[in-house]
Design an enzyme around this catalytic site. Structure first.
Site, short mmCIF file in Angstrom:
data_model
loop_
_atom_site.label_atom_id
_atom_site.label_comp_id
_atom_site.label_asym_id
_atom_site.label_seq_id
_atom_site.Cartn_x
_atom_site.Cartn_y
_atom_site.Cartn_z
N CYS A 159 8.63 36.77 -22.30
CA CYS A 159 9.62 37.85 -22.34
C CYS A 159 10.45 37.89 -23.63
O CYS A 159 10.66 38.95 -24.18
CB CYS A 159 10.52 37.80 -21.11
SG CYS A 159 11.46 36.28 -20.96
N ASP B 57 14.13 41.90 -16.90
CA ASP B 57 13.49 40.59 -16.95
C ASP B 57 13.26 40.08 -15.53
O ASP B 57 14.13 40.20 -14.66
CB ASP B 57 14.39 39.63 -17.72
CG ASP B 57 13.66 38.38 -18.16
OD1 ASP B 57 12.43 38.34 -18.03
OD2 ASP B 57 14.33 37.46 -18.64
N ASP B 58 12.12 39.49 -15.28
CA ASP B 58 11.77 38.85 -14.01
C ASP B 58 11.81 39.79 -12.81
O ASP B 58 12.30 39.42 -11.74
CB ASP B 58 12.66 37.63 -13.74
CG ASP B 58 12.45 36.54 -14.77
OD1 ASP B 58 11.33 36.44 -15.28
OD2 ASP B 58 13.39 35.79 -15.05
#
Length: 103
Positions: A87, A47-48
């Site tokens: 997400c 994520d990210d």
């Protein structure tokens, strides 16, 4: 695209660890389960982590194991999609197989 592959592979390892990490069955697996004819896939889900940051870290030599063991031997998917640009629904779709508007 390299980042997408790494995201898919990391997610698979995390998922595999959560699903099979607590296995208490000590019986040996059959040959088909261990090295059968079916291909093995690992999915990394991160994520990210944007592509530019990952490439900067790889170019600076900060991730030598990831580069030598994963990136150098990986497949580069040129035509990849996500089920949803947000997400959490995208991860839920990957885990459940349902469309993002159904969960």
């Amino acid at each position: 695209m390299l980042i997408l592959l790494l995201v898919i592979i990391l997610g698979g390892l995390l998922l595999a660890g959560s699903l099979f990490g607590g296995r208490r069955d000590s019986r040996p697996q059959s040959r088909a389960a261990v090295g059968g004819d079916k291909p093995n896939f690992l999915v990394f889900l991160v994520d990210d982590l944007d592509m530019h940051t990952m490439q900067v870290m790889l170019d600076a030599g900060l991730l030598p194991n990831i580069k030598s063991k994963i990136v150098d031997h990986a497949v580069d998917f040129q035509n990849a999609i996500v089920p949803c640009s947000i997400c959490s629904p995208s991860r839920a779709t990957l885990l459940t197989g349902r469309y993002s508007h159904n969960h």
